[in-house]
Design an enzyme around this catalytic site. Structure first.
Site, short mmCIF file in Angstrom:
data_model
loop_
_atom_site.label_atom_id
_atom_site.label_comp_id
_atom_site.label_asym_id
_atom_site.label_seq_id
_atom_site.Cartn_x
_atom_site.Cartn_y
_atom_site.Cartn_z
N CYS A 140 0.84 -1.20 0.00
CA CYS A 140 0.00 0.00 0.00
C CYS A 140 0.88 1.25 0.00
O CYS A 140 1.98 1.25 0.53
CB CYS A 140 -0.92 0.00 1.23
SG CYS A 140 -2.10 1.37 1.24
N ASP A 194 0.33 3.79 1.69
CA ASP A 194 0.24 4.38 3.03
C ASP A 194 1.62 4.76 3.57
O ASP A 194 2.54 3.93 3.55
CB ASP A 194 -0.43 3.36 3.98
CG ASP A 194 -0.82 3.98 5.30
OD1 ASP A 194 0.06 4.56 5.98
OD2 ASP A 194 -2.00 3.89 5.67
N ARG A 216 2.74 5.07 6.39
CA ARG A 216 3.20 4.34 7.59
C ARG A 216 3.73 2.96 7.27
O ARG A 216 4.35 2.31 8.12
CB ARG A 216 2.03 4.20 8.58
CG ARG A 216 1.46 5.53 9.03
CD ARG A 216 0.10 5.32 9.69
NE ARG A 216 -0.88 4.77 8.76
CZ ARG A 216 -2.12 4.44 9.08
NH1 ARG A 216 -2.52 4.58 10.34
NH2 ARG A 216 -2.95 3.95 8.18
N HIS A 262 -2.22 -4.08 4.96
CA HIS A 262 -1.99 -3.65 6.35
C HIS A 262 -3.31 -3.36 7.03
O HIS A 262 -4.24 -2.84 6.40
CB HIS A 262 -1.06 -2.43 6.40
CG HIS A 262 -1.67 -1.18 5.83
ND1 HIS A 262 -2.21 -0.18 6.61
CD2 HIS A 262 -1.85 -0.77 4.56
CE1 HIS A 262 -2.68 0.78 5.84
NE2 HIS A 262 -2.48 0.45 4.60
N CYS A 282 -6.20 -0.10 6.93
CA CYS A 282 -5.93 0.50 5.62
C CYS A 282 -7.05 1.46 5.26
O CYS A 282 -8.22 1.06 5.17
CB CYS A 282 -5.81 -0.60 4.56
SG CYS A 282 -5.45 0.05 2.91
CO CO Z 1 -3.48 1.18 3.00
#
Ligand code: CO
Length: 209
Positions: A41, A43, A45, A97, A100
């Protein structure tokens, strides 16, 4: 935010690498020979190499919203083709994750414009597994299970491609479904049985003879 500190960080990083090996970048410039294709992803993080403790040159990385592998997405399809046919990676990892935002957003009753067609792929995953998901009462638990099932379905999308089917048969290419748990920082192997999965889809999706 002033981005100057990024260049300072970069200088420090170059210095630290050269201190350990003065030929580090010279060797890096010779070419890449990664063993793993990582699809994760976007993302902020959820890093790729960092959370796996891998170094530059070891992982071919593709990231997008909610670690998707849509069948008609030229981007992820090209990445898979290049990694499998040309780089000859031995492992493909789809890493989702928990928590998400993409997965959660996909299930909201809201028009998200250009994101609609992308996230609709996640609604399709929900529809396939609706019975199991609707039985989960706790909302966080339900979305986290959808994250796992989404990883599973993206792995199946990978198995549908001709180059993966060939590499699976001829040189034992391995596919892995993982989830990164943001709460603990731990990587979880979903231990998917791809032999069984491939058997399950072969009747309909078999391309390689
Ligand atoms: Co995500």
């Amino acid at each position: 935010m002033d981005l100057q500190h990024i260049f300072e960080n970069n200088k420090q990083w170059v210095k630290s690498k050269l201190e350990l090996d003065k030929n580090y970048f010279k060797n890096l410039s010779k070419g890449q020979n990664p063993d793993v294709l990582y699809i994760g992803c976007s993302d902020s993080r959820v890093t790729a190499e960092e959370l796996m403790g891998m170094d530059p040159g070891e992982v071919f990385v593709h990231r997008n919203i909610a670690n998707m592998v849509p069948n008609t997405d030229l981007n992820s399809m090209s990445v898979i083709n290049y990694a499998v046919v040309h780089l000859k990676v031995n492992h493909i990892v789809v890493c989702g994750h928990y928590y998400c935002g993409g997965v959660k957003a996909a299930m909201q009753s809201v028009d998200l414009g250009i994101l609609n067609p992308w996230l609709r792929n996640i609604r399709d995953v929900y529809r396939i597994h609706k019975k199991e998901l609707n039985a989960i009462k706790d909302e966080d638990e339900k979305y986290n299970r959808l994250v796992e099932l989404n990883v599973q379905e993206q792995c199946i999308n990978i198995l549908k491609t001709a180059e993966v089917q060939t590499a699976y048969r001829t040189r034992n290419l391995k596919i892995h479904g993982w989830v990164f748990d943001i709460h603990s920082g731990k990587l979880i192997d979903l231990d998917m049985n791809f032999e069984r999965m491939l058997e399950g889809i072969r009747e309909i999706y078999h391309l390689d003879d």
